[in-house]
Design a protein around this motif. Structure first.
Motif, mmCIF file in Angstrom:
data_model
loop_
_atom_site.group_PDB
_atom_site.id
_atom_site.type_symbol
_atom_site.label_atom_id
_atom_site.label_comp_id
_atom_site.label_asym_id
_atom_site.label_seq_id
_atom_site.Cartn_x
_atom_site.Cartn_y
_atom_site.Cartn_z
ATOM 1 N N VAL A 6 0.826 -1.203 0.000
ATOM 2 C CA VAL A 6 0.000 0.000 0.000
ATOM 3 C C VAL A 6 0.864 1.258 0.000
ATOM 4 C CG1 VAL A 6 -1.724 1.306 1.312
ATOM 5 C CG2 VAL A 6 -1.899 -1.183 1.155
ATOM 6 N N PHE A 7 1.975 1.241 0.746
ATOM 7 C CA PHE A 7 2.824 2.416 0.900
ATOM 8 C C PHE A 7 4.047 2.406 -0.011
ATOM 9 C CE2 PHE A 7 1.247 2.109 5.473
ATOM 10 C CZ PHE A 7 0.192 2.977 5.243
ATOM 11 N N ASN A 8 4.388 1.276 -0.579
ATOM 12 C CA ASN A 8 5.619 1.119 -1.356
ATOM 13 C C ASN A 8 5.783 2.194 -2.414
ATOM 14 O OD1 ASN A 8 6.948 0.005 -3.973
ATOM 15 N ND2 ASN A 8 7.869 -1.138 -2.288
ATOM 16 N N LYS A 9 4.748 2.462 -3.172
ATOM 17 C CA LYS A 9 4.856 3.425 -4.278
ATOM 18 C C LYS A 9 5.145 4.840 -3.790
ATOM 19 C CE LYS A 9 -0.137 3.651 -4.368
ATOM 20 N NZ LYS A 9 -1.289 3.098 -5.010
ATOM 21 N N TYR A 10 4.744 5.152 -2.563
ATOM 22 C CA TYR A 10 4.983 6.487 -2.034
ATOM 23 C C TYR A 10 6.426 6.677 -1.567
ATOM 24 C CZ TYR A 10 -0.088 6.632 -2.018
ATOM 25 O OH TYR A 10 -1.395 6.585 -2.383
ATOM 26 N N VAL A 11 7.069 5.604 -1.186
ATOM 27 C CA VAL A 11 8.424 5.695 -0.655
ATOM 28 C C VAL A 11 9.472 5.449 -1.731
ATOM 29 C CG1 VAL A 11 10.001 4.763 1.093
ATOM 30 C CG2 VAL A 11 7.584 4.984 1.616
ATOM 31 N N THR A 12 9.121 4.677 -2.750
ATOM 32 C CA THR A 12 10.099 4.333 -3.779
ATOM 33 C C THR A 12 10.002 5.199 -5.031
ATOM 34 O OG1 THR A 12 8.636 2.628 -4.689
ATOM 35 C CG2 THR A 12 10.221 1.934 -3.004
ATOM 36 N N SER A 13 9.061 6.111 -5.085
ATOM 37 C CA SER A 13 8.881 6.949 -6.275
ATOM 38 C C SER A 13 10.043 7.940 -6.412
ATOM 39 C CB SER A 13 7.566 7.722 -6.191
ATOM 40 O OG SER A 13 7.670 8.735 -5.215
ATOM 41 N N PRO A 14 10.277 8.422 -7.634
ATOM 42 C CA PRO A 14 11.320 9.445 -7.821
ATOM 43 C C PRO A 14 11.050 10.702 -6.992
ATOM 44 C CG PRO A 14 10.631 8.554 -9.948
ATOM 45 C CD PRO A 14 9.693 7.997 -8.915
ATOM 46 N N GLN A 15 9.773 11.068 -6.833
ATOM 47 C CA GLN A 15 9.442 12.238 -6.033
ATOM 48 C C GLN A 15 9.833 12.026 -4.571
ATOM 49 O OE1 GLN A 15 7.387 10.573 -8.044
ATOM 50 N NE2 GLN A 15 6.136 11.953 -9.251
ATOM 51 N N ALA A 16 9.573 10.838 -4.056
ATOM 52 C CA ALA A 16 9.921 10.546 -2.660
ATOM 53 C C ALA A 16 11.434 10.613 -2.472
ATOM 54 C CB ALA A 16 9.402 9.175 -2.256
ATOM 55 N N ARG A 17 12.164 10.055 -3.416
ATOM 56 C CA ARG A 17 13.628 10.112 -3.323
ATOM 57 C C ARG A 17 14.126 11.556 -3.346
ATOM 58 N NH1 ARG A 17 16.548 5.187 -4.589
ATOM 59 N NH2 ARG A 17 15.072 3.477 -4.855
ATOM 60 N N ALA A 18 13.524 12.384 -4.191
ATOM 61 C CA ALA A 18 13.921 13.799 -4.279
ATOM 62 C C ALA A 18 13.604 14.528 -2.973
ATOM 63 C CB ALA A 18 13.219 14.467 -5.454
ATOM 64 N N ILE A 19 12.450 14.221 -2.377
ATOM 65 C CA ILE A 19 12.081 14.850 -1.107
ATOM 66 C C ILE A 19 13.076 14.462 -0.022
ATOM 67 C CG2 ILE A 19 10.357 14.841 0.746
ATOM 68 C CD1 ILE A 19 8.223 14.611 -1.510
ATOM 69 N N LEU A 20 13.392 13.180 0.071
ATOM 70 C CA LEU A 20 14.348 12.732 1.086
ATOM 71 C C LEU A 20 15.703 13.395 0.878
ATOM 72 C CD1 LEU A 20 13.504 8.917 1.374
ATOM 73 C CD2 LEU A 20 12.792 10.786 2.879
ATOM 74 N N LYS A 21 16.144 13.470 -0.367
ATOM 75 C CA LYS A 21 17.437 14.100 -0.655
ATOM 76 C C LYS A 21 17.426 15.572 -0.252
ATOM 77 C CE LYS A 21 20.818 14.784 -4.280
ATOM 78 N NZ LYS A 21 21.180 14.546 -5.683
ATOM 79 N N PHE A 22 16.370 16.289 -0.626
ATOM 80 C CA PHE A 22 16.264 17.704 -0.274
ATOM 81 C C PHE A 22 16.271 17.895 1.249
ATOM 82 C CE2 PHE A 22 13.965 21.501 0.929
ATOM 83 C CZ PHE A 22 14.535 22.462 0.111
ATOM 84 N N CYS A 23 15.596 16.993 1.963
ATOM 85 C CA CYS A 23 15.491 17.107 3.420
ATOM 86 C C CYS A 23 16.732 16.577 4.143
ATOM 87 C CB CYS A 23 14.255 16.348 3.910
ATOM 88 S SG CYS A 23 12.691 17.055 3.349
ATOM 89 N N GLY A 24 17.709 16.059 3.386
ATOM 90 C CA GLY A 24 18.932 15.548 4.007
ATOM 91 C C GLY A 24 18.749 14.212 4.699
#
Length: 94
Positions: free
Chosen positions: A70-88
Motif C-alpha cells: 500500500v505504501f511502497n509506491k509512495y516511498v520508492t517513487s522518484p518524487q519521494a527520493r527527491a524529497i528525502l534528498k532535499f530534506c537531508g
C-alpha cells in the motif's frame, strides 16, 4: 469540577482505544504521514519544513513502508527520493 475531569479522561481513553491498531507489530508504522509534502509530490515543488519534519519523524518506518504494498509506491517513487534528498535524509537500505 470532578465530573468534568472524569468526563475528559473517559473521552480520551475511549478515543485512544479506537485509534490504537489491534494487530500491528510497530503501531507507529501503520500509516504514512505526508502533511506538507503534497506540492512536492504532485508538482515537484521544494518540500516544506513541515514535510521534512514528518519525513524525519517517520524515518524508522521507511523499510516497513517499502515492504507494505500500500505504501511502497509512495516511498520508492522518484518524487519521494527527491524529497528525502532535499530534506537531508538518506534513502533507506533495507
Amino acid at each position: 469540577m470532578k465530573f468534568t475531569t472524569l468526563a475528559c479522561i473517559t473521552f480520551i481513553v475511549v478515543h485512544v482505544s479506537f485509534l490504537a491498531p489491534v494487530n500491528s507489530v510497530n503501531p507507529a508504522c501503520d500509516k504514512i504521514e505526508i502533511t506538507g509534502c503534497i506540492p512536492a509530490i504532485l508538482y515537484g515543488d521544494k518540500p516544506t519544513a513541515q514535510c521534512c519534519g514528518k519525513m524525519k519523524a517517520q524515518q524508522p518506518c521507511f523499510c516497513d513502508f517499502i515492504k507494505n504494498p500500500v505504501f511502497n509506491k509512495y516511498v520508492t517513487s522518484p518524487q519521494a527520493r527527491a524529497i528525502l534528498k532535499f530534506c537531508g535524509i538518506p534513502y533507506p537500505t533495507c
